[in-house]
Design a protein around this motif. Structure first.
Motif, PDB file in Angstrom:
ATOM      1  N   LEU A  50       0.799  -1.192  -0.108  1.00  0.00           N
ATOM      2  CA  LEU A  50      -0.035   0.279  -0.192  1.00  0.00           C
ATOM      3  C   LEU A  50       0.860   1.258   0.010  1.00  0.00           C
ATOM      4  O   LEU A  50       0.436   2.098  -0.672  1.00  0.00           O
ATOM      5  CB  LEU A  50      -0.914   0.107   1.287  1.00  0.00           C
ATOM      6  N   PHE A  51       2.049   1.237   0.690  1.00  0.00           N
ATOM      7  CA  PHE A  51       2.879   2.380   0.570  1.00  0.00           C
ATOM      8  C   PHE A  51       3.479   2.861  -0.639  1.00  0.00           C
ATOM      9  O   PHE A  51       3.548   3.876  -1.000  1.00  0.00           O
ATOM     10  CB  PHE A  51       4.180   2.114   1.680  1.00  0.00           C
ATOM     11  N   ILE A  52       4.008   1.587  -1.361  1.00  0.00           N
ATOM     12  CA  ILE A  52       4.302   1.784  -2.618  1.00  0.00           C
ATOM     13  C   ILE A  52       3.488   2.371  -3.588  1.00  0.00           C
ATOM     14  O   ILE A  52       3.678   3.385  -4.246  1.00  0.00           O
ATOM     15  CB  ILE A  52       4.937   0.407  -3.243  1.00  0.00           C
ATOM     16  N   ASP A  53       1.942   1.813  -3.541  1.00  0.00           N
ATOM     17  CA  ASP A  53       0.937   2.115  -4.525  1.00  0.00           C
ATOM     18  C   ASP A  53       0.647   3.626  -4.180  1.00  0.00           C
ATOM     19  O   ASP A  53       0.031   4.365  -5.109  1.00  0.00           O
ATOM     20  CB  ASP A  53      -0.311   1.448  -4.238  1.00  0.00           C
ATOM     21  N   GLU A  54       0.666   4.042  -2.941  1.00  0.00           N
ATOM     22  CA  GLU A  54      -0.048   5.296  -2.604  1.00  0.00           C
ATOM     23  C   GLU A  54       0.709   6.461  -2.420  1.00  0.00           C
ATOM     24  O   GLU A  54       0.224   7.666  -2.367  1.00  0.00           O
ATOM     25  CB  GLU A  54      -1.017   5.326  -1.228  1.00  0.00           C
ATOM     26  N   LYS A  55       2.069   6.204  -2.655  1.00  0.00           N
ATOM     27  CA  LYS A  55       3.075   7.272  -2.541  1.00  0.00           C
ATOM     28  C   LYS A  55       3.244   7.853  -3.966  1.00  0.00           C
ATOM     29  O   LYS A  55       3.474   6.789  -4.990  1.00  0.00           O
ATOM     30  CB  LYS A  55       4.296   7.158  -1.725  1.00  0.00           C
ATOM     31  N   GLN A  56       3.849   8.881  -4.315  1.00  0.00           N
ATOM     32  CA  GLN A  56       4.407   9.172  -5.738  1.00  0.00           C
ATOM     33  C   GLN A  56       5.942   9.157  -5.575  1.00  0.00           C
ATOM     34  O   GLN A  56       6.635   9.588  -4.588  1.00  0.00           O
ATOM     35  CB  GLN A  56       4.157  10.669  -5.903  1.00  0.00           C
ATOM     36  N   TRP A  57       6.681   8.471  -6.382  1.00  0.00           N
ATOM     37  CA  TRP A  57       7.944   8.048  -6.597  1.00  0.00           C
ATOM     38  C   TRP A  57       8.579   8.817  -7.454  1.00  0.00           C
ATOM     39  O   TRP A  57       8.150   8.825  -8.500  1.00  0.00           O
ATOM     40  CB  TRP A  57       8.129   6.687  -6.269  1.00  0.00           C
ATOM     41  N   PHE A  84       1.397  -0.161  15.064  1.00  0.00           N
ATOM     42  CA  PHE A  84       0.197   0.998  15.239  1.00  0.00           C
ATOM     43  C   PHE A  84      -1.088   0.349  14.575  1.00  0.00           C
ATOM     44  O   PHE A  84      -1.006  -0.556  13.469  1.00  0.00           O
ATOM     45  CB  PHE A  84       0.544   1.956  14.410  1.00  0.00           C
ATOM     46  N   PRO A  85      -2.150   0.591  14.958  1.00  0.00           N
ATOM     47  CA  PRO A  85      -3.405   0.170  14.454  1.00  0.00           C
ATOM     48  C   PRO A  85      -3.870   0.537  13.072  1.00  0.00           C
ATOM     49  O   PRO A  85      -4.534  -0.143  12.214  1.00  0.00           O
ATOM     50  CB  PRO A  85      -4.462   0.624  15.374  1.00  0.00           C
ATOM     51  N   GLU A  86      -3.521   1.699  12.719  1.00  0.00           N
ATOM     52  CA  GLU A  86      -3.611   2.226  11.518  1.00  0.00           C
ATOM     53  C   GLU A  86      -2.168   2.279  10.663  1.00  0.00           C
ATOM     54  O   GLU A  86      -1.167   2.382  11.218  1.00  0.00           O
ATOM     55  CB  GLU A  86      -4.275   3.602  11.439  1.00  0.00           C
ATOM     56  N   ILE A  87      -2.276   2.417   9.340  1.00  0.00           N
ATOM     57  CA  ILE A  87      -0.868   2.740   8.540  1.00  0.00           C
ATOM     58  C   ILE A  87      -0.289   3.922   8.896  1.00  0.00           C
ATOM     59  O   ILE A  87      -1.073   5.033   8.832  1.00  0.00           O
ATOM     60  CB  ILE A  87      -1.378   2.409   7.087  1.00  0.00           C
ATOM     61  N   PRO A  88       0.857   4.095   9.309  1.00  0.00           N
ATOM     62  CA  PRO A  88       1.433   5.651   9.537  1.00  0.00           C
ATOM     63  C   PRO A  88       1.804   6.210   8.335  1.00  0.00           C
ATOM     64  O   PRO A  88       1.629   5.524   7.114  1.00  0.00           O
ATOM     65  CB  PRO A  88       2.616   5.155  10.408  1.00  0.00           C
ATOM     66  N   ALA A 163       4.125  14.680  13.373  1.00  0.00           N
ATOM     67  CA  ALA A 163       2.889  14.402  13.219  1.00  0.00           C
ATOM     68  C   ALA A 163       1.888  15.235  14.323  1.00  0.00           C
ATOM     69  O   ALA A 163       0.853  15.467  13.909  1.00  0.00           O
ATOM     70  CB  ALA A 163       2.701  12.853  13.651  1.00  0.00           C
ATOM     71  N   ASP A 164       2.540  15.642  15.515  1.00  0.00           N
ATOM     72  CA  ASP A 164       1.840  16.445  16.322  1.00  0.00           C
ATOM     73  C   ASP A 164       2.107  18.000  15.946  1.00  0.00           C
ATOM     74  O   ASP A 164       1.834  18.772  16.643  1.00  0.00           O
ATOM     75  CB  ASP A 164       1.992  16.155  17.744  1.00  0.00           C
ATOM     76  N   HIS A 165       2.787  18.061  14.858  1.00  0.00           N
ATOM     77  CA  HIS A 165       3.258  19.564  14.350  1.00  0.00           C
ATOM     78  C   HIS A 165       4.343  20.244  15.171  1.00  0.00           C
ATOM     79  O   HIS A 165       4.480  21.507  14.987  1.00  0.00           O
ATOM     80  CB  HIS A 165       1.870  20.361  14.453  1.00  0.00           C
ATOM     81  N   ASN A 166       5.033  19.688  16.063  1.00  0.00           N
ATOM     82  CA  ASN A 166       5.789  20.058  16.748  1.00  0.00           C
ATOM     83  C   ASN A 166       7.138  19.032  16.562  1.00  0.00           C
ATOM     84  O   ASN A 166       7.055  17.890  16.878  1.00  0.00           O
ATOM     85  CB  ASN A 166       5.620  20.012  18.296  1.00  0.00           C
ATOM     86  N   VAL A 167       8.347  19.746  16.366  1.00  0.00           N
ATOM     87  CA  VAL A 167       9.647  19.005  15.712  1.00  0.00           C
ATOM     88  C   VAL A 167      10.266  19.439  16.853  1.00  0.00           C
ATOM     89  O   VAL A 167      11.180  20.082  17.165  1.00  0.00           O
ATOM     90  CB  VAL A 167      10.411  19.373  14.468  1.00  0.00           C
TER      91      VAL A 167
END
Length: 255
Positions: A50-57, A84-88, A163-167
């Motif tokens: 799914l990562f391969i399919d859903e990202k632009q390379w 993780f329960p969902e795909i990160p 992911a929480d907008h803070n680096v």
């Protein structure tokens, strides 16, 4: 509507057999694969696909993106998210691959004010992407000569941090107890690495982790996956913290 469409498309994609070429690659380009349980291997296959399919390379500076490149990078991203329960990395849109070290403009503070400078890089991540990699470094770290470092894990750790907008070296945490433990343990470990680095002493963690809290998180995530038993022995509290965050125990996979 978009959520329904994505779920339907994913279900349709995963109903197809895992490509034989990808199976060979995931087993040889992700050395962690053989330590996983059967259920984890299947989840890794699915999320890699799914990562391969859903990202632009995109290949840069003459690079032609190959299945080897895609599987290597995508399988390590999937590895990090197995618990993780969902795909990160849902918000990541694109992956850019350079042949070797690349140059990027970076802001720098000077006595005369902020200025931009060109810096040679092996990887770089930005919120919502793109994420950039030197293929030479990816290949060396992941399967040619793994030595405890992993640029793919490093850059995807930065994305988790963002992911929480803070680096700030603290990803989005699931409970107040986890956040409290993070606030207690991580600063102590970070300052210890800074102190030892200033003294010129070698440590389990790469000295680059002493740069700031964000780099500390990325560097220690590399160690968590690449040298988990040593981290569990030398930094048990930090290891347990990451084990709870990632919901997986890499040290138990090593035979």
């Amino acid at each position: 509507m978009l959520g329904w469409w994505k779920a339907w498309r994913r279900k349709k994609r995963l109903a197809q057999p895992f490509p034989e070429e990808c199976e060979q690659l995931v087993q040889t380009r992700c050395r962690h694969f053989h330590g996983l349980s059967d259920a984890e291997r299947q989840l890794l296959r699915e999320r890699t696909l799914l990562f391969i399919d859903e990202k632009q390379w995109e290949g840069c500076n003459g690079v032609v993106v190959t299945a080897e490149m895609q599987v290597t990078i995508a399988s390590h991203a999937a590895l990090m998210g197995l618990g993780f329960p969902e795909i990160p990395f849902e918000r990541l849109l694109s992956v850019l691959i350079y042949p070797d070290t690349f140059v990027a403009r970076q802001p720098r503070r000077t006595p005369w004010g902020p200025m931009d400078q060109d810096l040679p890089l092996l990887g770089q991540a930005a919120y919502q992407g793109p994420v950039l990699f030197s293929w030479r470094e990816v290949a060396r770290d992941c399967f040619e000569a793994p030595a405890g470092r992993n640029v793919v894990i490093h850059e995807f750790a930065h994305l988790l941090d963002m992911a929480d907008h803070n680096v700030d070296g603290a990803p989005a945490l699931s409970t107040p107890e986890q956040a409290n433990a993070w606030a207690e343990i991580v600063p102590l470990e970070f300052r210890k690495l800074q102190r030892l680095t200033e003294q010129g002493r070698r440590t389990l963690f790469d000295a680059y982790g002493a740069t700031n809290e964000a780099e500390f998180f990325a560097v220690t995530c590399e160690t968590f996956f690449e040298r988990p038993r040593e981290m569990a022995e030398k930094h048990p509290r930090l290891y347990e913290l990451y084990r709870g965050y990632y919901r997986q125990d890499p040290a138990e996979r090593i035979r």
